[in-house]
Design an enzyme around this catalytic site. Sequence first.
Site, PDB file in Angstrom:
ATOM      1  N   TRP A  37       0.822  -1.221   0.000  1.00 28.35           N
ATOM      2  CA  TRP A  37       0.000   0.000   0.000  1.00 28.35           C
ATOM      3  C   TRP A  37       0.852   1.266   0.000  1.00 28.35           C
ATOM      4  O   TRP A  37       1.874   1.327   0.698  1.00 28.35           O
ATOM      5  CB  TRP A  37      -0.861  -0.008   1.263  1.00 28.35           C
ATOM      6  CG  TRP A  37      -1.433   1.309   1.657  1.00 28.35           C
ATOM      7  CD1 TRP A  37      -0.800   2.313   2.328  1.00 28.35           C
ATOM      8  CD2 TRP A  37      -2.766   1.771   1.403  1.00 28.35           C
ATOM      9  NE1 TRP A  37      -1.654   3.365   2.510  1.00 28.35           N
ATOM     10  CE2 TRP A  37      -2.877   3.062   1.959  1.00 28.35           C
ATOM     11  CE3 TRP A  37      -3.896   1.217   0.768  1.00 28.35           C
ATOM     12  CZ2 TRP A  37      -4.052   3.808   1.900  1.00 28.35           C
ATOM     13  CZ3 TRP A  37      -5.067   1.969   0.724  1.00 28.35           C
ATOM     14  CH2 TRP A  37      -5.139   3.243   1.286  1.00 28.35           C
ATOM     15  N   ASP A  40       0.110   9.106   1.026  1.00 28.00           N
ATOM     16  CA  ASP A  40       0.762  10.404   0.752  1.00 28.00           C
ATOM     17  C   ASP A  40       2.212  10.336   0.261  1.00 28.00           C
ATOM     18  O   ASP A  40       3.025   9.580   0.819  1.00 28.00           O
ATOM     19  CB  ASP A  40       0.835  11.241   2.032  1.00 28.00           C
ATOM     20  CG  ASP A  40      -0.455  11.290   2.794  1.00 28.00           C
ATOM     21  OD1 ASP A  40      -1.463  10.800   2.293  1.00 28.00           O
ATOM     22  OD2 ASP A  40      -0.433  11.817   3.924  1.00 28.00           O
ATOM     23  N   GLN A  56       3.987   7.161   2.256  1.00 32.02           N
ATOM     24  CA  GLN A  56       3.327   6.404   3.315  1.00 32.02           C
ATOM     25  C   GLN A  56       3.128   4.991   2.794  1.00 32.02           C
ATOM     26  O   GLN A  56       2.528   4.795   1.722  1.00 32.02           O
ATOM     27  CB  GLN A  56       1.990   7.061   3.664  1.00 32.02           C
ATOM     28  CG  GLN A  56       2.133   8.383   4.399  1.00 32.02           C
ATOM     29  CD  GLN A  56       2.564   8.164   5.824  1.00 32.02           C
ATOM     30  OE1 GLN A  56       1.759   7.835   6.676  1.00 32.02           O
ATOM     31  NE2 GLN A  56       3.851   8.352   6.114  1.00 32.02           N
ATOM     32  N   TRP A  64      -4.127   0.037   4.133  1.00 26.18           N
ATOM     33  CA  TRP A  64      -3.436   0.929   5.065  1.00 26.18           C
ATOM     34  C   TRP A  64      -3.126   0.161   6.349  1.00 26.18           C
ATOM     35  O   TRP A  64      -3.957  -0.614   6.821  1.00 26.18           O
ATOM     36  CB  TRP A  64      -4.348   2.125   5.338  1.00 26.18           C
ATOM     37  CG  TRP A  64      -3.699   3.254   6.074  1.00 26.18           C
ATOM     38  CD1 TRP A  64      -2.981   4.268   5.536  1.00 26.18           C
ATOM     39  CD2 TRP A  64      -3.733   3.474   7.489  1.00 26.18           C
ATOM     40  NE1 TRP A  64      -2.549   5.115   6.526  1.00 26.18           N
ATOM     41  CE2 TRP A  64      -2.999   4.656   7.737  1.00 26.18           C
ATOM     42  CE3 TRP A  64      -4.295   2.795   8.561  1.00 26.18           C
ATOM     43  CZ2 TRP A  64      -2.819   5.176   9.007  1.00 26.18           C
ATOM     44  CZ3 TRP A  64      -4.119   3.307   9.843  1.00 26.18           C
ATOM     45  CH2 TRP A  64      -3.384   4.493  10.048  1.00 26.18           C
ATOM     46  N   ARG A 168       0.124  17.170  12.916  1.00 23.79           N
ATOM     47  CA  ARG A 168       0.897  16.292  12.024  1.00 23.79           C
ATOM     48  C   ARG A 168       1.284  16.921  10.689  1.00 23.79           C
ATOM     49  O   ARG A 168       0.911  18.011  10.350  1.00 23.79           O
ATOM     50  CB  ARG A 168       0.114  15.015  11.772  1.00 23.79           C
ATOM     51  CG  ARG A 168      -1.234  15.178  11.093  1.00 23.79           C
ATOM     52  CD  ARG A 168      -1.863  13.792  10.886  1.00 23.79           C
ATOM     53  NE  ARG A 168      -3.188  13.834  10.309  1.00 23.79           N
ATOM     54  CZ  ARG A 168      -4.309  13.963  11.004  1.00 23.79           C
ATOM     55  NH1 ARG A 168      -4.274  14.120  12.313  1.00 23.79           N
ATOM     56  NH2 ARG A 168      -5.488  13.973  10.391  1.00 23.79           N
ATOM     57  N   ASP A 169       2.039  16.110   9.943  1.00 21.14           N
ATOM     58  CA  ASP A 169       2.402  16.362   8.549  1.00 21.14           C
ATOM     59  C   ASP A 169       3.308  17.591   8.383  1.00 21.14           C
ATOM     60  O   ASP A 169       3.001  18.505   7.612  1.00 21.14           O
ATOM     61  CB  ASP A 169       1.131  16.495   7.668  1.00 21.14           C
ATOM     62  CG  ASP A 169       0.194  15.304   7.818  1.00 21.14           C
ATOM     63  OD1 ASP A 169       0.669  14.237   8.258  1.00 21.14           O
ATOM     64  OD2 ASP A 169      -1.000  15.431   7.497  1.00 21.14           O
ATOM     65  N   TRP A 312      -9.487   9.260  -0.847  1.00 18.38           N
ATOM     66  CA  TRP A 312      -9.747   8.351   0.284  1.00 18.38           C
ATOM     67  C   TRP A 312     -11.105   7.669   0.117  1.00 18.38           C
ATOM     68  O   TRP A 312     -11.313   6.548   0.577  1.00 18.38           O
ATOM     69  CB  TRP A 312      -9.700   9.113   1.615  1.00 18.38           C
ATOM     70  CG  TRP A 312      -8.312   9.237   2.178  1.00 18.38           C
ATOM     71  CD1 TRP A 312      -7.577  10.383   2.309  1.00 18.38           C
ATOM     72  CD2 TRP A 312      -7.486   8.182   2.701  1.00 18.38           C
ATOM     73  NE1 TRP A 312      -6.352  10.102   2.870  1.00 18.38           N
ATOM     74  CE2 TRP A 312      -6.275   8.761   3.125  1.00 18.38           C
ATOM     75  CE3 TRP A 312      -7.655   6.801   2.848  1.00 18.38           C
ATOM     76  CZ2 TRP A 312      -5.234   8.024   3.689  1.00 18.38           C
ATOM     77  CZ3 TRP A 312      -6.617   6.054   3.407  1.00 18.38           C
ATOM     78  CH2 TRP A 312      -5.431   6.667   3.818  1.00 18.38           C
TER      79      TRP A 312
HETATM   80  C1  FRU Z   1      -3.312  12.027   4.841  1.00 17.72           C
HETATM   81  C2  FRU Z   1      -2.897  11.361   6.144  1.00 17.72           C
HETATM   82  C3  FRU Z   1      -1.934  12.240   6.915  1.00 17.72           C
HETATM   83  C4  FRU Z   1      -1.204  11.258   7.776  1.00 17.72           C
HETATM   84  C5  FRU Z   1      -1.102  10.055   6.865  1.00 17.72           C
HETATM   85  C6  FRU Z   1      -1.195   8.731   7.551  1.00 17.72           C
HETATM   86  O1  FRU Z   1      -3.682  11.157   3.840  1.00 17.72           O
HETATM   87  O2  FRU Z   1      -4.050  11.064   6.902  1.00 17.72           O
HETATM   88  O3  FRU Z   1      -2.549  13.288   7.634  1.00 17.72           O
HETATM   89  O4  FRU Z   1       0.039  11.740   8.173  1.00 17.72           O
HETATM   90  O5  FRU Z   1      -2.172  10.167   5.938  1.00 17.72           O
HETATM   91  O6  FRU Z   1      -0.962   7.679   6.666  1.00 17.72           O
END
Ligand code: FRU
Length: 501
Positions: A37, A40, A56, A64, A168-169, A312
């Site tokens: 999988w 991001d 990711q 996921w 995050r991020d 998503w």
């Molecule tokens: C966005 C997200 C981010 C997070 C990641 C987790 O798609 O939800 O905010 O860091 O994916 O996989």
Amino acid sequence: MQQTNSLEEARNYESKYGGRIRPENRPAFHMSPHMGWANDPNGFSVYRGEYHLFYQYYPYETVWGPMHWGHVKSADLVKWEYLPCAMAPDRDFDRAGCWSGSAIETPDREHMLIYTGRMYRTGAEEQEEIVQVQCMAMGDGKDYRKYDGNPVLDAGGLPEGMSAYDFRDPKIWKDEEENCIYMLVASRGPDGSGCLLLYRSDSGLEWTFVTVLEACNGVYGRMWECPDFFTEDGESDMPAAAILVSPQEMELTGEFQNRHGNLVLTGRYDRENHRFIRETVHAVDDGYDFYAAQTLPAPDGRRIMIAWMQGWENARVRQNDNLWFGMMTLPREVSIRRGRLFQQPVRELERYRTCPVRKEGIVVSGSISLDGIQGRCLDMTVRVRQKQEGDCRSFAIRFAADGDHDSCLCYDFMEGLLTFDRSRSGYVDDAMAPRKILLEERPSSLELRFILDRYSAEIFINGGEHVITSVIPTPQTAGDILFEADGKAVMDIEKYEIRIS
Ligand code: FRU
């Protein structure tokens, strides 16, 4: 065997099973995960003269799971080489996942990654809870060492009222003039909706809060994920600037047609006071599958953007038994013009064009197909106009067609309305409405550039003022392209196959 989520386990798994996916069962020129999988894009950066991209990643299944960072690199943004998994969720500060983040090259030529660790912590009620903290790792372009003192930023560095559960991020960039690093991190403010927090650091180890750069104020969705920020080059103290974010829980109104949406806010950046002065808000992409965009400054001055080419909403739908899931868009050159983000496929793609076919002045009336114009891996530009003013009500292109399937882009000249419909693309579980773009000036001619790969379509409209990005699960044998006009239209076509040797 019990999975341990160690880096060694992920790397062993890759070397053992990575070769099982045959190249013809992947996109030809869009990045797809080594296996399993991907969501991001992460750490999109130039390091020692090469483009690096992380993502990711859950290597073990096409769903996921506990997030790792997958890793690829490229000399030209089109042809990617797999590198071993870069990080696994194997430390106390990221045991519940190595979530999204970004990267820069440090002055002493190390590759610095800053990412969100999902960390188990014992809370006030003695209950275990998961918080989000920012962590650092350093590497040489292949192997990365997580900093033992992680996290480098946690709830203690949050301004009053911000959420430590949605924090995050981090997106980092270098400021050469000030000789420091800036970081933009997403959180939620006291009203529960997205806030983008700006921090500053000299080394990446200690971060000082600077300001709330932007806030959702409950208007564009709730949590804002995956921020990105850039200014246009130049000497100005107030350069043109853009913020990209991916809001969750967007209301579907006007041009915002995805619940997990994507936004570009354009405006000016007051460098001295760190103020973003917002002027416009638009969807970055008008299709179904575009999320979590990241940009980098290329050495030649271009700003390049890449995003997850997946929504998503449909991320649970499996249309085939491929051993990978999730792809990235083609990297795009972006610029801010007239309050919009103009996008073009990276010019490096042109090196991979072959088998040119050019046709000029083709009159379309009813439905036609053309010799030499078909296929699923191509770069095709169509310029279309009415034969005479008022001559043509609508014009459509159906591609990836075989009688039972097609995906269709239609333009209504009278209303200036573009409609993209993938309801016949073969999705078994896709109740999503066609995507619409209203061109208010109702242009009487259009330029449409189609970039098709085995599992996707990206359509750049009028020089990249709008883009429609969509996954298409259509069988590979469906390669016909049909042109249709209600009335009389005239078109010129330039078409190439894309071949990655
Ligand atoms: C966005 C997200 C981010 C997070 C990641 C987790 O798609 O939800 O905010 O860091 O994916 O996989």
